[in-house]
Each structure stands twice: as structure tokens, then as C-alpha cells.
Design a protein around this motif. Structure first.
Motif, mmCIF file in Angstrom:
data_model
loop_
_atom_site.group_PDB
_atom_site.id
_atom_site.type_symbol
_atom_site.label_atom_id
_atom_site.label_comp_id
_atom_site.label_asym_id
_atom_site.label_seq_id
_atom_site.Cartn_x
_atom_site.Cartn_y
_atom_site.Cartn_z
ATOM 1 N N VAL A 157 -17.562 -108.251 -15.107
ATOM 2 C CA VAL A 157 -16.690 -108.114 -16.275
ATOM 3 C C VAL A 157 -15.269 -108.006 -15.739
ATOM 4 O O VAL A 157 -14.961 -107.140 -14.917
ATOM 5 C CB VAL A 157 -17.067 -106.896 -17.139
ATOM 6 C CG1 VAL A 157 -16.036 -106.683 -18.241
ATOM 7 C CG2 VAL A 157 -18.454 -107.104 -17.750
ATOM 8 N N ILE A 158 -14.441 -108.924 -16.181
ATOM 9 C CA ILE A 158 -13.063 -109.001 -15.691
ATOM 10 C C ILE A 158 -12.164 -108.188 -16.606
ATOM 11 O O ILE A 158 -12.083 -108.447 -17.803
ATOM 12 C CB ILE A 158 -12.601 -110.469 -15.624
ATOM 13 C CG1 ILE A 158 -13.497 -111.239 -14.649
ATOM 14 C CG2 ILE A 158 -11.134 -110.570 -15.232
ATOM 15 C CD1 ILE A 158 -13.265 -112.719 -14.610
ATOM 16 N N ASP A 159 -11.519 -107.182 -16.002
ATOM 17 C CA ASP A 159 -10.554 -106.385 -16.748
ATOM 18 C C ASP A 159 -9.149 -106.795 -16.332
ATOM 19 O O ASP A 159 -8.974 -107.728 -15.554
ATOM 20 C CB ASP A 159 -10.790 -104.888 -16.535
ATOM 21 C CG ASP A 159 -10.698 -104.470 -15.078
ATOM 22 O OD1 ASP A 159 -10.169 -105.239 -14.244
ATOM 23 O OD2 ASP A 159 -11.150 -103.359 -14.761
ATOM 24 N N ARG A 160 -8.136 -106.118 -16.834
ATOM 25 C CA ARG A 160 -6.751 -106.487 -16.510
ATOM 26 C C ARG A 160 -6.469 -106.404 -15.020
ATOM 27 O O ARG A 160 -5.837 -107.279 -14.462
ATOM 28 C CB ARG A 160 -5.782 -105.569 -17.251
ATOM 29 C CG ARG A 160 -5.414 -106.078 -18.571
ATOM 30 C CD ARG A 160 -4.160 -105.403 -19.100
ATOM 31 N NE ARG A 160 -3.931 -105.937 -20.409
ATOM 32 C CZ ARG A 160 -4.029 -105.257 -21.517
ATOM 33 N NH1 ARG A 160 -4.304 -103.986 -21.490
ATOM 34 N NH2 ARG A 160 -3.839 -105.850 -22.671
ATOM 35 N N VAL A 161 -6.933 -105.341 -14.371
ATOM 36 C CA VAL A 161 -6.660 -105.160 -12.940
ATOM 37 C C VAL A 161 -7.263 -106.300 -12.138
ATOM 38 O O VAL A 161 -6.612 -106.880 -11.271
ATOM 39 C CB VAL A 161 -7.192 -103.794 -12.457
ATOM 40 C CG1 VAL A 161 -7.065 -103.658 -10.948
ATOM 41 C CG2 VAL A 161 -6.474 -102.651 -13.173
ATOM 42 N N LEU A 162 -8.511 -106.658 -12.429
ATOM 43 C CA LEU A 162 -9.170 -107.738 -11.697
ATOM 44 C C LEU A 162 -8.510 -109.077 -12.000
ATOM 45 O O LEU A 162 -8.342 -109.906 -11.102
ATOM 46 C CB LEU A 162 -10.660 -107.791 -12.032
ATOM 47 C CG LEU A 162 -11.486 -108.847 -11.301
ATOM 48 C CD1 LEU A 162 -11.362 -108.707 -9.791
ATOM 49 C CD2 LEU A 162 -12.931 -108.779 -11.728
ATOM 50 N N SER A 163 -8.100 -109.300 -13.241
ATOM 51 C CA SER A 163 -7.451 -110.576 -13.567
ATOM 52 C C SER A 163 -6.142 -110.734 -12.799
ATOM 53 O O SER A 163 -5.840 -111.804 -12.297
ATOM 54 C CB SER A 163 -7.224 -110.723 -15.069
ATOM 55 O OG SER A 163 -6.289 -109.794 -15.540
ATOM 56 N N TYR A 164 -5.357 -109.664 -12.670
ATOM 57 C CA TYR A 164 -4.125 -109.732 -11.877
ATOM 58 C C TYR A 164 -4.433 -109.983 -10.405
ATOM 59 O O TYR A 164 -3.742 -110.745 -9.737
ATOM 60 C CB TYR A 164 -3.301 -108.453 -12.024
ATOM 61 C CG TYR A 164 -2.698 -108.264 -13.386
ATOM 62 C CD1 TYR A 164 -2.086 -109.318 -14.066
ATOM 63 C CD2 TYR A 164 -2.750 -107.028 -14.016
ATOM 64 C CE1 TYR A 164 -1.542 -109.141 -15.326
ATOM 65 C CE2 TYR A 164 -2.206 -106.843 -15.281
ATOM 66 C CZ TYR A 164 -1.601 -107.902 -15.927
ATOM 67 O OH TYR A 164 -1.068 -107.723 -17.166
ATOM 68 N N ALA A 165 -5.472 -109.340 -9.897
ATOM 69 C CA ALA A 165 -5.839 -109.528 -8.492
ATOM 70 C C ALA A 165 -6.280 -110.968 -8.237
ATOM 71 O O ALA A 165 -5.922 -111.561 -7.218
ATOM 72 C CB ALA A 165 -6.944 -108.550 -8.103
ATOM 73 N N LEU A 166 -7.049 -111.559 -9.151
ATOM 74 C CA LEU A 166 -7.482 -112.950 -8.989
ATOM 75 C C LEU A 166 -6.298 -113.908 -9.068
ATOM 76 O O LEU A 166 -6.222 -114.875 -8.307
ATOM 77 C CB LEU A 166 -8.531 -113.312 -10.047
ATOM 78 C CG LEU A 166 -9.907 -112.682 -9.873
ATOM 79 C CD1 LEU A 166 -10.770 -112.934 -11.100
ATOM 80 C CD2 LEU A 166 -10.590 -113.179 -8.616
ATOM 81 N N LEU A 167 -5.359 -113.644 -9.973
ATOM 82 C CA LEU A 167 -4.158 -114.475 -10.061
ATOM 83 C C LEU A 167 -3.329 -114.374 -8.789
ATOM 84 O O LEU A 167 -2.795 -115.362 -8.296
ATOM 85 C CB LEU A 167 -3.317 -114.066 -11.272
ATOM 86 C CG LEU A 167 -3.871 -114.474 -12.630
ATOM 87 C CD1 LEU A 167 -3.058 -113.825 -13.740
ATOM 88 C CD2 LEU A 167 -3.903 -115.978 -12.786
#
Length: 116
Positions: free
Chosen positions: A47-57
Motif C-alpha cells: 500500500v503506497i502512502d505519501r511517504v513511499l510515493s515521494y521516495a519512489l519519485l
């Protein structure tokens, strides 16, 4: 999200939910983590949250060289994903419908050659 993972129910919040059988995202040499294996008979639910989405970007942009730490990561053979409100889902880039969706691992269903 309400996830049913091999009969066990988990609830969590996130921006998106991903089911993977391989670690590579297929672009820019991005990986979801070394623990994800195609040959273990398990599916990985993230489950992708805001923190993970920023890290992936950040990883995609080349400003980070390390894979993000995933706080919402489970493994299961049978998965049901429910979302409120229902969300569109896709499989391998094609739109397949809306949640709820049920996914099941079929070990050894396809033979694939890949580097170790």
C-alpha cells in the motif's frame, strides 16, 4: 483499504495499492525491494502512502539510490482488495475493472527465464 490476505483481514490507508510478483518496476531500474521474489510462490502486497510515493519519485528522478522502506508490505497467496470508495484497477497496464478484486498466486504456472 481492506485487505484480506490468506484469510486474515488488514485495514490501512494509502494512495494506491500494488500487487507484485517481481521486484522490478520495469522502468529506470527501479525495484520495490530485494525481498520480493518471483519464485517464492507468494504475491507481495504494497500500500503506497505519501511517504513511499515521494521516495519512489525520488528514486525515479535519480536523487536517491536506495529503495524506499515499505511500511505497508505483506505477502500472501490469496488476496482480496476492497476500497471505499471503489477504485479502478489494472493488470499489467490494462484496465480490468473496479474493486473489490481477488488475486491468487499460481506457483509454477508459467516458466520464465530471468537472471539471478
Amino acid at each position: 483499504y481492506t485487505l484480506t490476505l490468506d484469510g486474515r483481514q488488514v485495514e490501512c490507508k494509502g494512495l494506491s495499492c500494488l500487487i507484485a510478483n517481481v521486484r522490478s518496476l520495469g522502468r529506470l531500474n527501479m525495484t520495490l525491494g530485494q525481498a520480493i521474489r518471483a519464485d517464492d510462490g507468494m504475491l507481495d502486497v504494497i500500500v503506497i502512502d505519501r511517504v513511499l510515493s515521494y521516495a519512489l519519485l525520488s528514486l525515479a528522478a535519480g536523487t536517491s539510490e536506495t529503495a524506499p522502506v515499505m511500511q505497508h508490505h505483506w505477502q500472501a497467496r490469496e488476496i482480496v482488495i476492497e476500497a471505499d470508495p471503489p477504485q479502478a484497477f489494472q493488470g499489467d497496464g490494462d484496465m480490468w475493472g473496479k474493486t473489490p478484486v481477488e488475486v491468487r498466486a499460481l506457483p509454477d504456472a508459467v516458466r520464465v527465464m530471468m537472471p539471478k
